[in-house]
Design a protein around this motif. Structure first.
Motif, PDB file in Angstrom:
ATOM      1  N   ASN A  73      50.953 -28.285 -73.960  1.00 52.46           N
ATOM      2  CA  ASN A  73      51.868 -29.398 -74.240  1.00 52.46           C
ATOM      3  C   ASN A  73      53.148 -29.268 -73.425  1.00 52.46           C
ATOM      4  O   ASN A  73      54.212 -29.667 -73.869  1.00 52.46           O
ATOM      5  CB  ASN A  73      52.176 -29.479 -75.733  1.00 52.46           C
ATOM      6  CG  ASN A  73      52.846 -28.226 -76.271  1.00 52.46           C
ATOM      7  OD1 ASN A  73      53.053 -27.251 -75.562  1.00 52.46           O
ATOM      8  ND2 ASN A  73      53.199 -28.268 -77.537  1.00 52.46           N
ATOM      9  N   CYS A  74      53.019 -28.722 -72.215  1.00 49.13           N
ATOM     10  CA  CYS A  74      54.178 -28.483 -71.365  1.00 49.13           C
ATOM     11  C   CYS A  74      53.730 -28.526 -69.910  1.00 49.13           C
ATOM     12  O   CYS A  74      52.606 -28.123 -69.593  1.00 49.13           O
ATOM     13  CB  CYS A  74      54.760 -27.103 -71.698  1.00 49.13           C
ATOM     14  SG  CYS A  74      56.125 -26.569 -70.648  1.00 49.13           S
ATOM     15  N   ASP A 123      60.475 -34.517 -77.390  1.00 51.88           N
ATOM     16  CA  ASP A 123      60.081 -33.666 -76.273  1.00 51.88           C
ATOM     17  C   ASP A 123      61.317 -33.341 -75.455  1.00 51.88           C
ATOM     18  O   ASP A 123      62.192 -34.189 -75.272  1.00 51.88           O
ATOM     19  CB  ASP A 123      59.060 -34.370 -75.382  1.00 51.88           C
ATOM     20  CG  ASP A 123      57.735 -34.647 -76.077  1.00 51.88           C
ATOM     21  OD1 ASP A 123      57.439 -33.966 -77.076  1.00 51.88           O
ATOM     22  OD2 ASP A 123      57.006 -35.530 -75.612  1.00 51.88           O
ATOM     23  N   SER A 134      58.869 -30.330 -68.696  1.00 52.54           N
ATOM     24  CA  SER A 134      58.794 -31.248 -69.826  1.00 52.54           C
ATOM     25  C   SER A 134      57.889 -30.622 -70.873  1.00 52.54           C
ATOM     26  O   SER A 134      56.754 -30.241 -70.562  1.00 52.54           O
ATOM     27  CB  SER A 134      58.255 -32.610 -69.376  1.00 52.54           C
ATOM     28  OG  SER A 134      58.295 -33.552 -70.426  1.00 52.54           O
ATOM     29  N   SER A 160      56.753 -30.372 -75.292  1.00 49.05           N
ATOM     30  CA  SER A 160      56.795 -30.825 -76.679  1.00 49.05           C
ATOM     31  C   SER A 160      57.420 -29.740 -77.539  1.00 49.05           C
ATOM     32  O   SER A 160      57.215 -28.562 -77.301  1.00 49.05           O
ATOM     33  CB  SER A 160      55.380 -31.112 -77.186  1.00 49.05           C
ATOM     34  OG  SER A 160      54.772 -32.108 -76.408  1.00 49.05           O
ATOM     35  N   ASP A 172      49.583 -32.509 -76.452  1.00 49.34           N
ATOM     36  CA  ASP A 172      50.440 -33.691 -76.342  1.00 49.34           C
ATOM     37  C   ASP A 172      49.691 -34.867 -75.723  1.00 49.34           C
ATOM     38  O   ASP A 172      50.290 -35.870 -75.390  1.00 49.34           O
ATOM     39  CB  ASP A 172      51.691 -33.375 -75.527  1.00 49.34           C
ATOM     40  CG  ASP A 172      51.380 -33.065 -74.074  1.00 49.34           C
ATOM     41  OD1 ASP A 172      50.189 -32.906 -73.732  1.00 49.34           O
ATOM     42  OD2 ASP A 172      52.325 -32.995 -73.277  1.00 49.34           O
ATOM     43  N   ASN A 205      53.561 -35.231 -71.577  1.00 50.28           N
ATOM     44  CA  ASN A 205      54.587 -34.650 -70.711  1.00 50.28           C
ATOM     45  C   ASN A 205      54.230 -34.801 -69.230  1.00 50.28           C
ATOM     46  O   ASN A 205      55.092 -35.071 -68.403  1.00 50.28           O
ATOM     47  CB  ASN A 205      54.830 -33.183 -71.079  1.00 50.28           C
ATOM     48  CG  ASN A 205      55.588 -33.082 -72.382  1.00 50.28           C
ATOM     49  OD1 ASN A 205      56.726 -33.493 -72.481  1.00 50.28           O
ATOM     50  ND2 ASN A 205      54.929 -32.549 -73.409  1.00 50.28           N
TER      51      ASN A 205
END
Length: 163
Positions: free
Chosen positions: A47-48, A118, A135, A137, A143, A147
């Motif tokens: 999530n990045c 985020d 970017s 979460s 996510d 992102n």
């Protein structure tokens, strides 16, 4: 009976998603600034995304490999003009709480439906001519590429601004 079970599970999932969205407003930022002059590496969750700060390791980390994105090439402009272009772009995208510190920016985005927060970070590296992006979460493990899509939109908006 099966329909009632499906409705109950769906309802619980919705409640959990809204609770996570609420919790993302309560948690502290994951925008942790610079570490050794670079953006902080992504956690081991998908999530990045990040254009720098990858740990050198002999063991392949699939999550870190998936988190890699390219930096943005900087146009030949003074730092103040670069910052203005970035601010205008982020404003158009709906960023909140923009905070500059020298050539580092931290801001947030809030998703529409579940209101997840985020963190979005940038580092201007004039020496290499690159704008680095991170970017991430604040909550959850996935996510759904939000992102990555955000960074792609950011790049496209900068291109439209003449970058």
């Amino acid at each position: 009976m099966l329909l009632k079970s499906i409705i109950a599970i769906f309802t619980l999932m919705l409640i959990a998603m809204f609770a996570m969205g609420w919790w993302s407003h309560k948690t502290t930022t994951t925008a942790s600034g610079l570490k050794n002059g670079q953006l902080t590496k992504c956690p081991d969750t998908p999530n990045c995304v990040n254009s720098e700060a990858f740990a050198a390791t002999a063991i392949k980390n699939t999550t870190q490999d998936e988190a890699k994105i390219a930096a943005v090439s900087l146009p030949d402009k003074p730092l103040d003009e670069l910052k203005l272009d970035i601010i205008h772009t982020l404003d158009r995208m709906g960023a909140d709480n923009l905070q500059w510190q020298d050539a580092y920016l931290a801001t947030t985005f809030t998703t529409r439906i579940f209101r997840f927060v985020d963190d979005f970070e940038l580092r201007i590296d004039q020496a290499s001519g690159e704008l680095h992006i991170r970017s991430a979460s604040r909550v959850g493990k996935s996510d759904f590429s939000a992102n990555r899509k955000r960074t792609d939109t950011f790049r496209e908006q900068l291109k439209q601004a003449g970058w």
